[in-house]
Design a protein around this motif. Structure first.
Motif, short mmCIF file in Angstrom:
data_model
loop_
_atom_site.label_atom_id
_atom_site.label_comp_id
_atom_site.label_asym_id
_atom_site.label_seq_id
_atom_site.Cartn_x
_atom_site.Cartn_y
_atom_site.Cartn_z
N UNK A 163 43.06 -13.30 -2.31
CA UNK A 163 44.19 -12.69 -3.01
C UNK A 163 45.22 -12.25 -1.98
N UNK A 164 46.48 -12.45 -2.33
CA UNK A 164 47.59 -12.01 -1.48
C UNK A 164 48.27 -10.84 -2.18
N UNK A 165 48.21 -9.68 -1.57
CA UNK A 165 48.83 -8.49 -2.13
C UNK A 165 50.27 -8.41 -1.65
N UNK A 166 51.21 -8.67 -2.55
CA UNK A 166 52.63 -8.47 -2.24
C UNK A 166 53.01 -7.07 -2.70
N UNK A 167 53.24 -6.20 -1.73
CA UNK A 167 53.76 -4.87 -2.05
C UNK A 167 55.09 -4.73 -1.33
N UNK A 168 56.16 -4.46 -2.11
CA UNK A 168 57.52 -4.55 -1.58
C UNK A 168 58.27 -3.24 -1.79
N UNK A 169 57.99 -2.21 -0.95
CA UNK A 169 58.77 -0.97 -1.00
C UNK A 169 60.05 -1.15 -0.20
N UNK A 170 60.87 -2.06 -0.65
CA UNK A 170 62.04 -2.50 0.11
C UNK A 170 63.02 -1.35 0.38
N UNK A 171 63.47 -1.27 1.62
CA UNK A 171 64.55 -0.37 2.02
C UNK A 171 65.54 -1.22 2.80
N UNK A 172 66.76 -1.36 2.30
CA UNK A 172 67.71 -2.29 2.91
C UNK A 172 68.07 -1.93 4.34
N UNK A 173 67.90 -0.66 4.70
CA UNK A 173 68.25 -0.24 6.06
C UNK A 173 67.08 -0.39 7.03
N UNK A 174 65.87 -0.04 6.59
CA UNK A 174 64.72 0.00 7.51
C UNK A 174 63.69 -1.10 7.27
N UNK A 175 63.58 -1.60 6.02
CA UNK A 175 62.63 -2.68 5.71
C UNK A 175 63.27 -3.61 4.68
N UNK A 176 64.20 -4.47 5.09
CA UNK A 176 64.92 -5.32 4.14
C UNK A 176 64.05 -6.39 3.49
N UNK A 177 62.92 -6.73 4.10
CA UNK A 177 61.94 -7.67 3.50
C UNK A 177 62.51 -9.07 3.30
N UNK A 178 63.31 -9.53 4.23
CA UNK A 178 63.84 -10.89 4.12
C UNK A 178 62.72 -11.93 4.23
N UNK A 179 61.82 -11.75 5.19
CA UNK A 179 60.70 -12.68 5.35
C UNK A 179 59.78 -12.63 4.13
N UNK A 224 32.42 -13.84 5.07
CA UNK A 224 32.86 -12.74 4.21
C UNK A 224 32.57 -13.05 2.75
N UNK A 225 32.71 -12.01 1.94
CA UNK A 225 32.57 -12.16 0.49
C UNK A 225 33.93 -12.21 -0.20
N UNK A 226 34.93 -11.62 0.43
CA UNK A 226 36.29 -11.64 -0.12
C UNK A 226 37.27 -11.39 1.01
N UNK A 227 38.48 -11.90 0.83
CA UNK A 227 39.53 -11.72 1.84
C UNK A 227 40.86 -11.46 1.15
N UNK A 228 41.60 -10.49 1.67
CA UNK A 228 42.89 -10.09 1.11
C UNK A 228 43.93 -10.07 2.23
N UNK A 229 45.10 -10.61 1.94
CA UNK A 229 46.23 -10.57 2.88
C UNK A 229 47.26 -9.57 2.36
N UNK A 230 47.71 -8.68 3.22
CA UNK A 230 48.70 -7.67 2.84
C UNK A 230 50.09 -8.18 3.19
N UNK A 231 50.76 -8.76 2.21
CA UNK A 231 52.10 -9.33 2.42
C UNK A 231 53.15 -8.32 1.96
N UNK A 232 54.23 -8.27 2.69
CA UNK A 232 55.30 -7.33 2.36
C UNK A 232 56.08 -6.96 3.60
#
Length: 385
Positions: free
Chosen positions: A86-102, A18-26
């Motif tokens: 690059x690691x893309x951290x996108x955190x549309x946190x919702x405490x009920x449905x996506x608390x994002x603890x990990x 590859x020429x570039x690699x991105x991880x979608x973290x969140x």
């Protein structure tokens, strides 16, 4: 390679080039009725990717959103996080449905890696701590997904083509002159890079654990760490004496934390590195460092080049470009009265030491690299014992 974007989903095998690699973290939704943000991120990447080659996107969600083996998932994520440029951290946190603890844990592991961007909607709760460290470390930040994706791609640019073990070298290392200098030497020897992992990164100093096929021995060597840092330039100042041992040599003394000398200081020829590393001008660096550490300003024609060599080939890939100058009695007298110098803002404080080659040999303060530089210069100058 034609322009393309390939998404690699959870537990799928990455491609071999590859020429570039991105991880979608969140956060990842666990309930099927909760929508994921990652399809939109992938669509943004497909639209915005301007490189001429292949962009690989690692998505830690299952392609079919089915249940998965927990241990296998964690190991796949760890592997691909290390592969990402690059690691893309996108955190549309919702405490009920996506608390994002990990996500909080992953952010703590990667926030200072030098290859993360952070995004979150302003209304997302419990992101203040993450945002604090993003700001403190200068991590690119955005308040929406398009802006977050754009920040990551902006740092990647067009990427760089890599294949096999090269894919395990992220762009922030791949693009450095020090890495390319080392890797060019390995390839010239016929060796092949089979694997690599960044084990630490501090400023422009990095450690990479590598796995290499050694062509001359037809075997694989692994487990060693290669340190990458900018090349240095060093200047050996001397004034001939009645004999080689009585030849006067100028060193600088400076406190450096790794020093294990009797007095806790390093004692070495004046020198150092400058922005640009191996891609800079070693002669200009030598002149600047000489003036900075001793106060002696010399014209370029006064310095004699002696070539470059590695300083510690069992650990670090950087080289020392050695120069020398035979100084006058007046210049030597001026150096003898010089006070502390260096760049105080960088914690640098140097003192000139006037010694002899014999004292350097008999003492235990100058390291073997410095002894070798001085001995090599004096030998080339025709000085004999």
């Amino acid at each position: 390679m034609a322009r393309e974007v390939i998404t690699v989903y959870a537990r799928e095998e990455p491609p071999d080039r590859w020429d570039a690699a991105i991880f979608l973290a969140g956060p990842t939704p666990r309930a099927p009725e909760v929508g994921s943000w990652r399809p939109e991120a992938i669509a943004e990447l497909e639209e915005r990717w301007k490189g001429g080659g292949r962009l690989v996107v690692f998505s830690p969600e299952d392609r079919h959103r089915v249940h998965f083996d927990y241990v296998g998932q964690v190991e796949w994520e760890e592997r691909c996080l290390h592969l990402a440029d690059e690691i893309v951290f996108y955190v549309p946190r919702d405490l009920a449905t996506m608390p994002a603890f990990t996500t909080n844990v992953e952010w703590g592991m990667w926030h200072d890696s030098g290859r993360v961007v952070f995004g979150a909607p302003p209304e997302a709760p419990k992101n203040r701590y993450l945002l604090h460290y993003a700001a403190k470390l200068g991590v690119p930040r955005a308040t929406d997904l398009p802006g977050t994706v754009a920040a990551a791609l902006g740092r990647i640019g067009t990427g760089a083509p890599r294949a096999g073990g090269e894919c395990q070298v992220p762009l922030l290392v791949w693009r450095t002159p020090s890495f390319q200098q080392w890797y060019g030497a390995q390839r010239a020897a016929g060796n092949a890079l089979l694997g690599a992992r960044v084990v630490w990164s501090i400023g422009d100093h990095r450690g990479l654990r590598v796995r290499i096929r050694v062509a001359a021995e037809d075997r694989v060597k692994e487990g060693e760490v290669v340190i990458y840092r900018p090349d240095i330039s060093a200047v050996v100042l001397y004034r001939p004496g009645p004999s080689l041992e009585e030849t006067t040599v100028v060193l600088v003394r400076e406190f450096r934390a790794p020093a294990a000398t009797p007095d806790g200081f390093v004692h070495e020829p004046p020198g150092g590195s400058a922005p640009g590393g191996a891609g800079g001008d070693p002669l200009r660096t030598a002149l600047d460092e000489l003036a900075e550490e001793t106060g002696l300003v010399l014209p370029p024609e006064r310095l004699r080049p002696h070539g470059d060599r590695q300083v510690n080939a069992t650990l670090s890939a950087h080289r020392a470009h050695v120069f020398s100058a035979e100084i006058t009695a007046a210049e030597l007298a001026g150096l003898g009265t010089a006070g502390p110098r260096g760049v105080a803002a960088d914690g640098e404080r140097t003192l000139v030491e006037i010694t002899t080659f014999g004292e350097i040999l008999r003492g235990r303060s100058a390291d073997w690299a410095s002894v070798g530089m001085v001995a090599g210069v004096l030998a080339e100058a025709g000085l004999r014992g």
